[in-house]
Design a protein around this motif. Structure first.
Motif, PDB file in Angstrom:
ATOM      1  N   ARG A 459       0.814  -1.209   0.000  1.00 30.50           N
ATOM      2  CA  ARG A 459       0.000   0.000   0.000  1.00 30.50           C
ATOM      3  C   ARG A 459       0.850   1.263   0.000  1.00 30.50           C
ATOM      4  N   ASP A 462       1.667   2.237  -3.766  1.00 28.94           N
ATOM      5  CA  ASP A 462       0.613   2.625  -4.702  1.00 28.94           C
ATOM      6  C   ASP A 462       0.729   4.088  -5.134  1.00 28.94           C
ATOM      7  N   TYR A 533       4.605  -5.084  -6.177  1.00 26.06           N
ATOM      8  CA  TYR A 533       3.252  -4.690  -5.773  1.00 26.06           C
ATOM      9  C   TYR A 533       2.213  -5.717  -6.247  1.00 26.06           C
ATOM     10  N   CYS A 537       0.060  -8.224  -3.789  1.00 28.66           N
ATOM     11  CA  CYS A 537      -1.400  -8.065  -3.785  1.00 28.66           C
ATOM     12  C   CYS A 537      -2.100  -9.360  -4.182  1.00 28.66           C
ATOM     13  N   LYS A 540      -1.890 -11.685  -1.245  1.00 25.43           N
ATOM     14  CA  LYS A 540      -2.846 -11.313  -0.196  1.00 25.43           C
ATOM     15  C   LYS A 540      -4.279 -11.649  -0.604  1.00 25.43           C
ATOM     16  N   ASP A 559     -10.561 -10.254  -7.325  1.00 25.08           N
ATOM     17  CA  ASP A 559      -9.483  -9.437  -6.763  1.00 25.08           C
ATOM     18  C   ASP A 559      -8.207  -9.535  -7.600  1.00 25.08           C
ATOM     19  N   ILE A 563      -6.498  -6.413  -9.741  1.00 27.33           N
ATOM     20  CA  ILE A 563      -5.133  -5.947  -9.498  1.00 27.33           C
ATOM     21  C   ILE A 563      -4.316  -5.965 -10.787  1.00 27.33           C
TER      22      ILE A 563
END
Length: 818
Positions: A459, A462, A533, A537, A540, A559, A563
């Motif tokens: 995060r 980003d 990143y 992501c 996760k 998700d 992403i």
């Protein structure tokens, strides 16, 4: 070979053959004795003789070619006697083999030789002896040579038959002879006229060349006179203009002086000196103007520097326009560009200080460095917009690139400062180092076990990634602006060869600049950070995977693809083809390895058997969830996990195809200035992403096979075996009931599945349609050219199904023409 004895008579068949041979040779020899051509027109005996030879010797000739007949094919003593008589009559009759007329000695010797051959044959016939094989060959040779002469005579006769036609042609040519004499006279007259015209043209061309040389000399004399007049005028006017500080007028005089060919004017001075006239006026004028040029150049340079110090833009532009009149284009562009660079440097330094003082809570704090670079690029673009008309008007085409080259050098320095400050305040190098360390740990399998620096939170990256893409996008926009402006200037001022050279120089200026180097470094850092990143992501999203009530797929599918789409679009918005290709390849790798391995791991656990009802396989996801949490047994949880993974694989396949379609559209819309090579590279990367869909399709097929073997087949197989063990006869009512049940089953499957059930149930629906017919002839409404139904059953299968109806007569079904 046959052996012969003297007392025995010769074979009658051979004798007949030899007689025929003698007759043919006699007739051929007779042709050599014909009269000349002029006598043959009045004598018909030759034609009669020739026809007689052809008629009487045809059979003999064929036998000579094929050899003597076999002994059992002879004609007996009568034929032998007749042959001997015929030969004797031929030899002793009125036809002389040699003839009375011979044209040459060679013809006489050949005729004597042929006569000797005939005498030998007559002696053989009178004595009844057997001829030797050599003699037989000699006789054949004589006959064949005479045949060749006969063919030549035939061709000569054919040519003589065309004599009338050729005579008519010659008569026509004789009639045309008088006309040809007139044509010859006209052609001779035309030749004389052409010769005269040629001579006249040569004379006129010579006169024109003389006139052209005279005109050139007159023009040169006029130009020299004008130069002398202008020289005196410039010498008189430049001093007055300098004293009045009218620099524009003085520059105009000097410019006119510089346009004069001094070497040519010096010739006039030498001519005046040779003629005894004074040439001091020209020398003094030259000296005065050279001195004025130096003074004017120094004055303009000094006034330009004073205007720069005073920041008097009007005066700066005024003296900037004077430099090209003094043939000092390079100096004028350099001085003016230095002034513009000084303004650019001051503005960029101020913007950079403001950016460094910006607090984190201010509105533009997240993109303040990209805003600073944008201000720099906009400042350069504004300078080009304002001063390009002045440069093109007073300096001419081609000088805009020289100005931009100097501006680009200043831009490189300012961009390097902005990027250095950006790296310092955003800690780019430190974050890249942490990311690389984390990626190495993941590859080596030691992630989470290291006691070093903790992993970076995705995060935090980003906003940094967004600012990096904005910075690169603004750079690409600036580069396109510079390239477009300079290329327009090059197109106007240069031709093909020079245009290509200038274009190559422009590309070298752009690619070799510090701006391009800084952007390449930033793109490399961006790819590293973006790769980390998207990897974190996705990891996760897999860990936080949940199944919402009423959903056939889990949350990680949406998700993960959200992403991936976000990261690829962010790279695409940066305007970097290399960055976009890198992100597409990274996404393809993550989907094919990381995400597919998660789905494959769930599918490998298998689907446990034990369903009491087939419908439970489709209602587990709806009945086993309460508020997003599982309250079921381990078996139900395993079943739910398997079915979810199977649906995830199928949904992922569709998402990949949709993502590739969207990417192709966005690439075509945003990267409009890319080259064909760059477009091909992007298309290759998108095609690689498209290939990942086949991986998900394979997983889905594997899952379906496992579901079929573990849940469906064990339950359905006993039913099928029990059903096939009994012979089923169906009535009209039974067919109606079957059609109703098939429709019900199709509607149920449509409500619990996402695939098209009509294609999969097509054969079963067509079977129900055949069994639901009232009469056999009713099939003509469904089967044939006029039918709109696409039949999945063959004609043999359709007859087999209709024979299940007990009320259909088998002979009626067999008579159907399907």
């Amino acid at each position: 070979m046959l052996a012969w004895t003297a007392p025995e008579p010769p074979d009658t068949a051979v004798a007949s053959w030899l007689c025929a041979l003698v007759m043919a040779i006699t007739m051929v020899i007779a042709k050599a004795a014909l009269t000349p051509a002029e006598d043959r027109q009045d004598d018909g005996s030759t034609a009669v003789m020739r026809r007689t030879a052809r008629d009487d010797g045809s059979s003999g000739i064929s036998r000579v070619e094929g050899g003597p007949p076999s002994p059992d094919g002879g004609t007996g003593d009568a034929s032998h006697t007749g042959a001997v008589n015929a030969v004797e009559q031929t030899i002793e009759g009125g036809a002389d083999p040699i003839g009375d007329r011979m044209d040459t000695g060679q013809d006489i010797r050949r005729a004597q030789k042929d006569d000797g051959v005939l005498q030998k044959i007559r002696g053989w016939l009178s004595r009844g002896e057997q001829p030797k094989s050599a003699e037989m060959g000699e006789w054949k040779q004589v006959l064949n040579s005479r045949w060749a002469e006969e063919r030549l005579e035939s061709e000569m006769e054919a040519l003589l038959d065309q004599r009338c036609h050729l005579g008519a042609k010659m008569a026509g040519l004789q009639k045309m002879a008088p006309s040809l004499q007139f044509v010859h006279a006209d052609a001779d007259q035309l030749s004389k006229m052409i010769s005269f015209t040629t001579t006249l043209a040569i004379d006129v061309s010579a006169k024109v060349r003389q006139l052209d040389r005279a005109k050139t000399r007159v023009a040169a004399a006029q130009q020299r006179v004008n130069d002398l007049l202008d020289l005196k005028s410039c010498a008189e006017g430049v001093q007055t203009a300098l004293q009045a500080e009218d620099f524009e007028q003085a520059a105009a005089h000097v410019h006119r002086f510089l346009a004069i060919d001094e070497s040519v004017v010096r010739l006039s001075e030498a001519g005046e000196a040779a003629a005894g006239r004074a040439g001091d006026s020209l020398s003094s004028a030259f000296a005065l103007l050279h001195k004025a040029e130096v003074e004017l150049h120094a004055a303009v340079g000094a006034r330009f520097s004073e205007a720069v110090k005073a920041e008097d833009l009007a005066s700066i532009e005024r003296f900037f326009k004077i430099f090209p009149l003094l043939n000092r284009h390079d100096e004028g562009v350099k001085r003016f560009a230095e002034y513009l660079c000084s303004k650019l440097k001051a503005s960029a330094a101020k913007n950079l200080r403001d950016a460094e003082r910006t607090g984190p809570s201010e509105p533009r704090a997240a993109v303040i460095w990209s805003d600073t670079a944008t201000l720099l690029f906009e400042g350069i673009a504004r300078l080009v917009e304002i001063h390009q008309p002045i440069i093109e008007t007073f300096y001419g085409p081609g000088w805009l690139m020289a100005t931009i080259e100097l501006l680009q050098a200043s831009c490189d320095k300012q961009v390097s400062k902005i990027v250095a400050s950006f790296n310092k305040h955003r800690s780019i190098d430190a974050k890249v180092a942490r990311v690389r360390e984390s990626l190495r740990a993941v590859r080596s399998g030691t992630a989470g076990s290291s006691a070093g620096t903790p992993a970076l939170d995705p995060r935090e990256l980003d906003p940094l990634l967004a600012e990096l893409t904005i910075l690169h996008a603004r750079t690409e926009l600036y580069v396109r602006f510079v390239r477009r402006r300079v290329m327009n200037d090059i197109e106007v001022g240069f031709f093909d060869n020079e245009r290509a050279e200038k274009t190559a120089k422009l590309e070298s200026i752009i690619k070799d600049s510090d701006l391009s180097r800084c952007m390449q470094e930033l793109v490399g850092q961006y790819i590293t950070l973006e790769s980390y990143y998207v990897t974190e992501c996705i990891s996760k999203a897999v860990k936080l995977d949940t199944i919402e009530e009423g959903s056939l797929t889990s949350s990680m599918v949406d998700d993960v693809f959200f992403i991936i789409k976000k990261c690829i679009r962010r790279a695409l918005s940066g305007g970097s083809v290399d960055g976009t290709c890198a992100m597409i390849n990274i996404a393809s790798t993550l989907l094919e390895t990381e995400f597919c391995s998660v789905l494959e791991r769930h599918l490998r656990q298998g689907f446990p058997s034990g369903y009491l009802d087939l419908s439970q396989a489709y209602s587990v996801l709806q009945t086993s969830l309460q508020q997003g949490k599982l309250h079921t047994t381990d078996t139900d949880a395993q079943k739910t996990q398997f079915l979810t993974a199977l649906n995830n694989a199928r949904a992922s396949q569709e998402y990949v195809s949709s993502l590739c379609t969207t990417l192709r559209q966005e690439v075509a819309a945003q990267l409009t200035g890319s080259s064909s090579h760059e477009r091909d590279k992007l298309e290759s990367c998108v095609a690689g992403l498209q290939a990942v869909s086949s991986r998900f399709a394979t997983l889905a097929e594997v899952g379906l096979k496992q579901l079929l073997s573990s849940a469906i087949k064990p339950r359905v197989k006993p039913w099928v075996d029990g059903f096939t063990a009994v012979s089923h006869d169906i009535t009209e009512l039974g067919g109606l009931q079957l059609d109703k049940e098939v429709r019900t089953l199709t509607a149920y499957l449509a409500s619990v599945t996402t695939w098209s059930e009509r294609d999969r149930m097509a054969r079963l629906s067509q079977i129900a349609t055949l069994l639901n017919m009232e009469e056999v002839s009713e099939i003509s409404d469904y089967w044939g050219v006029s039918s709109t139904m696409t039949w999945k059953l063959s004609s043999a299968e359709a007859r087999k199904v209709m024979l299940l109806r007990v009320d259909f007569k088998p002979e009626d079904v067999k008579r159907l023409k399907l």
